[in-house]
Write a protein that holds these residues in place. Structure first.
Motif, PDB file in Angstrom:
ATOM      1  N   LEU A 148      17.973  37.804  12.437  1.00  6.42           N
ATOM      2  CA  LEU A 148      17.984  36.854  13.546  1.00  6.42           C
ATOM      3  C   LEU A 148      16.609  36.220  13.649  1.00  6.42           C
ATOM      4  N   ASP A 154      20.956  37.193   5.234  1.00 10.20           N
ATOM      5  CA  ASP A 154      22.042  36.583   6.003  1.00 10.20           C
ATOM      6  C   ASP A 154      21.435  36.168   7.340  1.00 10.20           C
ATOM      7  N   THR A 202      20.729  34.042  10.938  1.00 12.43           N
ATOM      8  CA  THR A 202      21.121  33.284  12.124  1.00 12.43           C
ATOM      9  C   THR A 202      19.852  32.783  12.797  1.00 12.43           C
ATOM     10  N   ARG A 223      23.540  30.204  10.008  1.00 10.26           N
ATOM     11  CA  ARG A 223      24.230  29.983  11.274  1.00 10.26           C
ATOM     12  C   ARG A 223      23.201  29.586  12.318  1.00 10.26           C
ATOM     13  N   THR A 224      23.491  28.583  13.139  1.00 10.44           N
ATOM     14  CA  THR A 224      22.586  28.193  14.221  1.00 10.44           C
ATOM     15  C   THR A 224      23.293  28.377  15.554  1.00 10.44           C
ATOM     16  N   VAL A 225      22.523  28.883  16.534  1.00  6.01           N
ATOM     17  CA  VAL A 225      23.062  29.149  17.866  1.00  6.01           C
ATOM     18  C   VAL A 225      22.064  28.630  18.903  1.00  6.01           C
ATOM     19  N   PHE A 253      25.821  37.586  20.814  1.00  7.51           N
ATOM     20  CA  PHE A 253      25.865  38.565  19.736  1.00  7.51           C
ATOM     21  C   PHE A 253      26.268  39.940  20.258  1.00  7.51           C
TER      22      PHE A 253
END
Length: 247
Positions: A67, A86, A88, A112-114, A124
């Motif tokens: 993250l 992996d 985010t 992945r973008t949040v 999450f």
């Protein structure tokens, strides 16, 4: 400050403007940086221009679930993804996240973008990540305790939190009309706050600010590495790392 300001909304708009104006922390990495990362030659920063020590990361980054917290801008996230993680990327600025999406599309990276406030990681589930990379950004957050609680929650046992922050000063600052709002946080809030939620500190480094007159006299940046214990192996690893760093 006399008027009530929503710091999340204010700094979201302010960072979007920083992207439009070309702030250095909004400029995505180029193809050559991604190519080197794919070949195993990579680094990312937590503080200023200082590369984060490679031994702060898992020995095998390939497949690690990372993250990048409050880390938009197309810099840390794409490099770590190209190195095999992996990734985010979580950030408060849509324009900053668009930088990561830009690099991901250009380089064929699965990022992945949040969008959100770093105090609220409810997007999450518990124990989602192996590593959190949080470059200097919590100065834009009015309180840190929720950040540390949420970081602890979303890390897996044995997971690593790396964070950078500024040497505390005495005030909250706003830079001009519509400028970014910055908040001062004490070392008790920064380091003590991590310890209070259960993190075990393994490393602490200091560095001069890359663009401040105080650089000749005092450190402007700090970075910490901490582990979320949860099993005997994680705890013993944390103690060993702490012992090594004190020699």
């Amino acid at each position: 400050m006399a008027e009530q300001i929503d710091p999340v909304a204010h700094n979201r708009a302010a960072w979007d403007r920083e992207v439009a104006s070309g702030n250095e922390w909004t400029r995505p990495v180029g193809p050559e940086v991604i190519a080197r990362a794919r070949a195993g030659d990579w680094s990312v920063v937590l503080i200023g221009y200082e590369p984060t020590p490679r031994d702060w990361f898992p020995a095998e980054l390939d497949g690690a679930v990372v993250l990048c917290l409050a880390s938009g801008g197309g810099q840390q996230g794409p490099v770590l993804a190209a190195a095999g993680a992996d990734v985010t990327v979580f950030d408060n600025s849509p324009a900053q996240l668009a930088r990561d999406e830009e690099v991901a599309a250009r380089e064929g990276l699965g990022i992945r973008t949040v969008l959100g406030d770093m105090r609220d990681l409810s997007a999450f589930p518990d124990a989602s990540f192996d590593v959190i990379v949080n470059p200097t950004s919590n100065l834009f957050c009015p309180e840190l305790a929720p950040v540390w609680r949420e970081s602890f929650r979303v890390l897996r046992p044995g997971g690593v939190l790396m964070t950078g922050f500024l040497n505390p000063d005495e005030r909250a600052r706003a830079y001009g009309e519509g400028g970014l709002i910055e908040y001062s946080h004490t070392l008790t809030e920064q380091i003590g706050g991590q310890l209070a939620v259960g993190f075990v500190l393994t490393h602490l480094v200091a560095a001069p600010h890359h663009a401040d007159a105080t650089a000749r006299y005092m450190p402007g940046y700090f970075a910490t590495r901490a582990i979320k214990p949860g099993n005997d192996h994680a705890a013993s690893t944390a103690r060993a790392a702490a012992s090594d760093s004190s020699r």
